[in-house]
Design a protein around this motif. Structure first.
Motif, mmCIF file in Angstrom:
data_model
loop_
_atom_site.group_PDB
_atom_site.id
_atom_site.type_symbol
_atom_site.label_atom_id
_atom_site.label_comp_id
_atom_site.label_asym_id
_atom_site.label_seq_id
_atom_site.Cartn_x
_atom_site.Cartn_y
_atom_site.Cartn_z
ATOM 1 N N GLN A 80 3.206 -89.870 38.454
ATOM 2 C CA GLN A 80 2.718 -88.758 37.746
ATOM 3 C C GLN A 80 1.950 -89.141 36.706
ATOM 4 O O GLN A 80 1.031 -88.348 36.272
ATOM 5 N N LEU A 81 2.574 -90.127 35.568
ATOM 6 C CA LEU A 81 1.910 -90.287 34.431
ATOM 7 C C LEU A 81 0.625 -91.022 34.773
ATOM 8 O O LEU A 81 -0.459 -90.682 34.108
ATOM 9 N N GLU A 82 0.395 -92.037 35.759
ATOM 10 C CA GLU A 82 -0.736 -92.422 36.140
ATOM 11 C C GLU A 82 -1.763 -91.485 36.568
ATOM 12 O O GLU A 82 -3.104 -91.318 36.234
ATOM 13 N N MET A 83 -1.297 -90.479 37.440
ATOM 14 C CA MET A 83 -2.238 -89.235 37.901
ATOM 15 C C MET A 83 -2.618 -88.408 36.665
ATOM 16 O O MET A 83 -3.768 -88.243 36.547
ATOM 17 N N SER A 87 -6.668 -88.154 35.528
ATOM 18 C CA SER A 87 -7.214 -86.879 35.454
ATOM 19 C C SER A 87 -7.795 -86.666 33.930
ATOM 20 O O SER A 87 -8.958 -86.270 33.925
ATOM 21 N N ARG A 88 -7.202 -87.017 32.880
ATOM 22 C CA ARG A 88 -7.611 -86.900 31.536
ATOM 23 C C ARG A 88 -8.743 -87.882 31.286
ATOM 24 O O ARG A 88 -9.842 -87.327 30.798
ATOM 25 N N LYS A 89 -8.594 -89.037 31.977
ATOM 26 C CA LYS A 89 -9.905 -89.895 31.654
ATOM 27 C C LYS A 89 -11.291 -89.232 32.321
ATOM 28 O O LYS A 89 -12.168 -89.259 31.751
#
Length: 107
Positions: A80-83, A87-89
Motif C-alpha cells: 500500500q505504501l509503495e502504491m 501515485s504521489r510521484k
C-alpha cells in the motif's frame, strides 16, 4: 496386669521416654503424610499453574522468527505504501497543463 507393661523379653518396665519418642515420631510421620497428600491434591487441581513455573521460556532465536499473519500484514502495508508513493510521484510529475481534462459541450 503388671505384665502388660513389659516389652517382649525385657525384665524391667518399658522405658517411657522411648514411648514418648515413638508417639512424637508417629505424629511427625502423620503430619508429613497429610501435608504430602494436601500438596498432591493441590498439584492435581493446579497442574497448569505449576507447569508454567517449570517451563523454559523460548529462546531468542524463536522469538525473531516472524509470525505468518504478522508478515502478511506487513507485506500488505508495504504494498500500500509503495502504491501511494508511486501515485504521489505520478501526480507530482504531471504539470497542471498536462492534467487530463474532459470537455463538455452543450448542444
Amino acid at each position: 496386669m503388671a505384665g502388660s507393661h513389659m516389652v517382649m523379653g525385657d525384665d524391667g518396665p518399658m522405658d517411657y521416654t522411648v514411648h514418648e519418642a515413638w508417639n512424637e515420631a508417629t505424629n511427625v510421620y502423620l503430619i508429613v503424610i497429610l501435608v504430602s497428600f494436601g500438596l498432591f491434591v493441590y498439584a492435581k487441581r493446579n497442574k497448569r499453574k505449576i507447569m508454567r513455573i517449570f517451563t523454559v521460556p523460548p529462546m531468542e532465536e524463536t522469538l525473531t522468527e516472524p509470525n505468518f499473519y504478522d508478515t502478511m500484514s506487513k507485506i500488505r502495508l508495504r504494498q500500500q505504501l509503495e502504491m501511494y508513493s508511486i501515485s504521489r510521484k505520478y501526480d507530482c510529475q504531471q504539470l497542471p497543463s498536462q492534467v487530463d481534462s474532459v470537455q463538455l459541450s452543450l448542444e
